[in-house]
Design a protein around this motif. Structure first.
Motif, mmCIF file in Angstrom:
data_model
loop_
_atom_site.group_PDB
_atom_site.id
_atom_site.type_symbol
_atom_site.label_atom_id
_atom_site.label_comp_id
_atom_site.label_asym_id
_atom_site.label_seq_id
_atom_site.Cartn_x
_atom_site.Cartn_y
_atom_site.Cartn_z
ATOM 1 N N ARG A 175 -6.528 11.889 -6.478
ATOM 2 C CA ARG A 175 -7.730 11.777 -5.657
ATOM 3 C C ARG A 175 -8.657 12.963 -5.892
ATOM 4 N NH1 ARG A 175 -5.275 9.435 0.066
ATOM 5 N NH2 ARG A 175 -4.371 7.573 -0.843
ATOM 6 N N MET A 230 2.099 1.775 -3.481
ATOM 7 C CA MET A 230 1.036 2.238 -4.382
ATOM 8 C C MET A 230 0.518 3.628 -4.017
ATOM 9 S SD MET A 230 0.647 -0.024 -6.710
ATOM 10 C CE MET A 230 -0.846 0.564 -7.499
ATOM 11 N N GLY A 231 1.033 4.200 -2.949
ATOM 12 C CA GLY A 231 0.610 5.551 -2.550
ATOM 13 C C GLY A 231 -0.725 5.568 -1.833
ATOM 14 N N MET A 232 -1.179 4.416 -1.350
ATOM 15 C CA MET A 232 -2.455 4.372 -0.622
ATOM 16 C C MET A 232 -2.262 4.739 0.842
ATOM 17 S SD MET A 232 -3.845 0.874 -2.296
ATOM 18 C CE MET A 232 -4.111 0.740 -4.066
ATOM 19 N N LEU A 233 -1.050 4.533 1.323
ATOM 20 C CA LEU A 233 -0.682 4.938 2.683
ATOM 21 C C LEU A 233 0.502 5.886 2.585
ATOM 22 C CD1 LEU A 233 -0.626 1.457 4.506
ATOM 23 C CD2 LEU A 233 -2.414 3.185 4.680
ATOM 24 N N LYS A 269 0.839 -1.217 0.000
ATOM 25 C CA LYS A 269 0.000 0.000 0.000
ATOM 26 C C LYS A 269 0.866 1.256 0.000
ATOM 27 C CE LYS A 269 -4.215 -1.772 2.128
ATOM 28 N NZ LYS A 269 -5.070 -1.678 3.323
ATOM 29 N N GLY A 286 -17.835 -2.261 -5.101
ATOM 30 C CA GLY A 286 -16.570 -2.837 -5.530
ATOM 31 C C GLY A 286 -15.394 -2.324 -4.750
ATOM 32 N N SER A 287 -14.240 -2.473 -5.356
ATOM 33 C CA SER A 287 -13.016 -2.252 -4.593
ATOM 34 C C SER A 287 -12.468 -0.850 -4.738
ATOM 35 C CB SER A 287 -11.957 -3.233 -5.057
ATOM 36 O OG SER A 287 -10.738 -2.905 -4.451
ATOM 37 N N ASP A 303 -7.726 -8.060 -1.928
ATOM 38 C CA ASP A 303 -9.150 -8.422 -1.810
ATOM 39 C C ASP A 303 -9.750 -8.962 -3.108
ATOM 40 O OD1 ASP A 303 -9.399 -6.153 -3.366
ATOM 41 O OD2 ASP A 303 -10.533 -4.988 -1.896
ATOM 42 N N PHE A 335 -1.381 -3.732 -10.913
ATOM 43 C CA PHE A 335 -1.608 -4.016 -9.500
ATOM 44 C C PHE A 335 -2.725 -5.031 -9.323
ATOM 45 C CE2 PHE A 335 -3.898 -2.651 -5.513
ATOM 46 C CZ PHE A 335 -2.925 -3.079 -4.626
ATOM 47 N N LEU A 390 -5.881 -7.459 -16.280
ATOM 48 C CA LEU A 390 -5.967 -5.993 -16.190
ATOM 49 C C LEU A 390 -4.634 -5.391 -15.760
ATOM 50 C CD1 LEU A 390 -9.467 -5.781 -14.475
ATOM 51 C CD2 LEU A 390 -8.944 -5.016 -16.793
ATOM 52 N N GLU A 436 -5.835 7.716 4.590
ATOM 53 C CA GLU A 436 -5.070 6.555 4.155
ATOM 54 C C GLU A 436 -6.039 5.400 3.964
ATOM 55 O OE1 GLU A 436 -0.715 6.919 5.885
ATOM 56 O OE2 GLU A 436 -2.165 6.481 7.436
ATOM 57 N N TYR A 437 -5.719 4.549 3.015
ATOM 58 C CA TYR A 437 -6.663 3.476 2.668
ATOM 59 C C TYR A 437 -6.021 2.107 2.741
ATOM 60 C CZ TYR A 437 -9.041 7.567 1.033
ATOM 61 O OH TYR A 437 -9.629 8.808 0.975
ATOM 62 N N ILE A 467 -15.058 -3.647 -17.764
ATOM 63 C CA ILE A 467 -13.960 -3.245 -16.881
ATOM 64 C C ILE A 467 -12.667 -3.065 -17.697
ATOM 65 C CG2 ILE A 467 -13.232 -5.570 -16.101
ATOM 66 C CD1 ILE A 467 -13.263 -3.369 -13.360
ATOM 67 N N GLU A 527 -11.217 -7.596 -5.418
ATOM 68 C CA GLU A 527 -12.538 -7.033 -5.711
ATOM 69 C C GLU A 527 -12.461 -6.114 -6.926
ATOM 70 O OE1 GLU A 527 -15.587 -7.314 -4.374
ATOM 71 O OE2 GLU A 527 -15.010 -8.814 -2.887
ATOM 72 N N LEU A 528 -13.481 -6.234 -7.776
ATOM 73 C CA LEU A 528 -13.615 -5.312 -8.911
ATOM 74 C C LEU A 528 -15.017 -4.708 -8.823
ATOM 75 C CD1 LEU A 528 -11.881 -7.541 -11.570
ATOM 76 C CD2 LEU A 528 -11.069 -5.319 -10.814
ATOM 77 N N TYR A 529 -15.418 -4.004 -9.855
ATOM 78 C CA TYR A 529 -16.730 -3.358 -9.799
ATOM 79 C C TYR A 529 -17.821 -4.347 -10.213
ATOM 80 C CZ TYR A 529 -13.387 0.437 -10.086
ATOM 81 O OH TYR A 529 -12.327 1.243 -9.868
ATOM 82 N N PRO A 530 -18.704 -4.672 -9.293
ATOM 83 C CA PRO A 530 -19.661 -5.744 -9.566
ATOM 84 C C PRO A 530 -20.722 -5.388 -10.606
ATOM 85 C CG PRO A 530 -20.087 -4.750 -7.433
ATOM 86 C CD PRO A 530 -18.828 -4.139 -7.947
ATOM 87 N N TYR A 531 -20.852 -4.114 -10.900
ATOM 88 C CA TYR A 531 -21.874 -3.724 -11.882
ATOM 89 C C TYR A 531 -21.315 -3.721 -13.297
ATOM 90 C CZ TYR A 531 -19.345 0.394 -10.384
ATOM 91 O OH TYR A 531 -18.334 1.239 -10.019
#
Lengths: 297, 228
Positions: free
Chosen positions: B88, A52-55, A49, B76-77, A88, A84, A146, B227-228, A100, A90-94
């Protein structure tokens, strides 16, 4: 560009005072398949994370493709070259498979339609199927498609084979090796499945309590590490002070087991110098190296 | 593509938000709206929905579009979204813009439907009705952006209930203060309605726009530091 695709130095991250990373140093060479090993909670996902710049790191530095990741703009730019797969899955379920792909494609100027087509066929992904209707294995494969088709120079995969059946696992591992070799892509993947890491990785790092405790080319590690089994005629009166390279020493009665990470010949010489001692050495696998380091730490 | 994603995330909710007042309109229609006074009451009643639709629409998908809390489920994710080479700010802006346009569309469609379907409503001046639509969109913008802000750190249900609670508290506070109707963001469909005053409630609209800008800037800041 540096020969290192990822380089972290003294990386630190805490959550509510609890250290998740405690000075993590990582060096991922370009073109390598790098296995990032550790127990659950060792700091693997936190590291990913951060990459990836998420944290945001509390301390230390991150360089990707030689670019210091010091702010959101740098992280955003670098993500153009990163594929990446999140833990989880997870992708977009719709969305459908096709949707996608269509959604992701415009974000990546280097999108590889040839790889997209190849993996749609190789992974037998039905374009019209909704994502929730895919099995977990198919979703993992779609995420891999992807990631690869982004035209990425670096794949960061968090437990990419989690939930795959043995056949799918083999298929995915084979494709990872193929794409790395054919496209020169660096693959950095976390796992706690030692067998799969040993099967495809050429470099590994074992992380424990937020620090890299072992890190090197896998072949070098295997060549360097030895298990020494020493049996004495009589149990030594005082503990032997073994020389440099004796990483883990366990003594039971007259026998001593040493995991040696270097200076194996010197250690053998030291043991043989003890009257009545017999020494045997054995090659060591990744599993044993891993178990020894995460158990003691 | 982010617009497409936002649309796919919100389309069913938009239908729901649109369906409720239109169903109400149909019921009132069949009950009969004969006089201009009846028409004004009906339009005021329909405008009441304008306060709630932004709250509901702001939440849908905000979290994942801007890469917020949702990790799974219907949106979703967030990790997949955050792995894109997109800032963002852009994620938040597009999702917010999509939600706001939908909100505006709901207000415009509902009030225009009343004008088209009910002859008594057509007795009202068209320019007044257009002004009411504009006032509804602008005066309720602050509720939309309040909801956007809450969606940046609350889960979806908490965001909706939290928005409703805050709006109720503001309404209570304003009703106890002696604020002129033209400066009251809740009065665009009542005392300060262009159907009554034949002019736009400029002070209330200005307050709403200013509050919306501030709330959006705070939302942006929250999304940046989270943060995520």
């Amino acid at each position: 560009m540096s020969d290192l695709v990822i380089e972290t130095s003294g990386l630190r991250k805490s959550f509510r005072g609890q250290a998740a990373l405690n000075g993590l140093d990582l060096r991922v060479p370009a073109g390598s398949i790098f296995g990032f090993l550790g127990r659950n909670g060792a700091g693997k996902t936190t590291t990913i994370k951060l990459l990836m710049g998420m944290l945001r790191a509390d301390g230390g530095s991150i360089n990707i493709f030689g670019t210091p990741i010091i702010n959101e703009a740098a992280a955003t730019k670098v993500r153009e070259s990163i594929g990446f797969v999140a833990e989880d899955k997870e992708l977009y379920p719709y969305m459908t498979v096709e949707q996608i792909i269509r959604f992701t494609r415009p974000f990546f100027p280097g999108w590889r339609s040839d790889l997209e087509q190849r993996y749609l066929e190789a992974f037998e992904l039905p374009p019209g199927r909704k994502i929730p209707d895919l099995s977990k294995g198919m979703r993992s494969k779609l995420m891999l498609l992807l990631a690869i088709a982004r035209g990425a120079k670096l794949l960061i995969l968090d437990e990419p084979t989690d939930g795959l059946d043995p056949a799918a696992l083999e298929e995915v591992l084979r494709e990872l090796v193929t794409v790395s070799a054919a496209e020169g892509i660096t693959i950095f993947f976390s796992s706690h499945q030692l067998a799969e890491v040993e099967q495809i990785a050429d470099h590994v790092a074992i992380v424990d309590h937020g620090k890299v405790v072992v890190g090197d080319a896998l072949d070098d590690l295997k060549a360097r590490y030895r298990r020494l089994h020493i049996v004495f005629e009589n149990a030594p009166g005082a503990p032997v002070n073994w020389g440099d390279g004796a990483e883990r020493v366990r003594q039971e009665g007259r026998s001593v087991s040493i995991l040696a990470s270097r200076n194996v010949e010197e250690l053998i010489g030291q043991a043989r110098a003890i009257p009545g001692a017999s020494v045997e050495q054995f090659p060591v696998g990744l599993k044993e190296i891993f178990m020894e380091h995460v158990r003691v730490n | 593509m982010l617009w497409m994603k936002a649309w796919l995330e919100t389309r069913w909710r938009l239908l729901y938000v649109l369906g409720l007042p239109l169903a109400g309109l149909a019921l009132r229609w069949t009950a009969g709206v004969h006089s201009a006074e009846d028409a004004r009451k009906l339009v005021a009643w329909l405008s009441f929905f304008a306060i709630f639709s932004p709250i509901y629409l702001a939440g849908a998908g905000i979290r994942t579009q801007s890469g917020l809390q949702a990790t799974k489920g219907i949106h979703g994710s967030m990790y997949y979204t955050l792995s894109m080479p997109v800032s963002r700010l852009r994620l938040l802006s597009i999702r917010t813009a999509c939600g706001f346009l939908e909100t505006a569309a709901v207000d415009a469609i509902v009030l225009s439907s009343a004008w088209l379907c009910i002859p008594a409503v057509r007795m009202l001046a068209a320019v007044d009705l257009l002004q009411l639509i504009l006032a509804a969109i602008v005066c309720t913008a602050c509720f939309f952006f309040l909801s956007v802000l809450l969606a940046t750190f609350l889960t979806e249900s908490w965001q909706i209930w939290g928005s409703l609670l805050v709006v109720a508290l503001i309404w209570q506070a304003i009703s106890h203060a002696s604020i002129p109707a033209s400066a009251n963001v809740f009065q665009f469909a009542a005392d300060a309605s262009p159907l009554v005053t034949h002019t736009l409630p400029w002070p209330a609209m200005t307050i709403s726009v200013a509050a919306s800008i501030i709330l959006f800037l705070v939302s942006w800041r929250v999304v940046q530091v989270r943060e995520y």
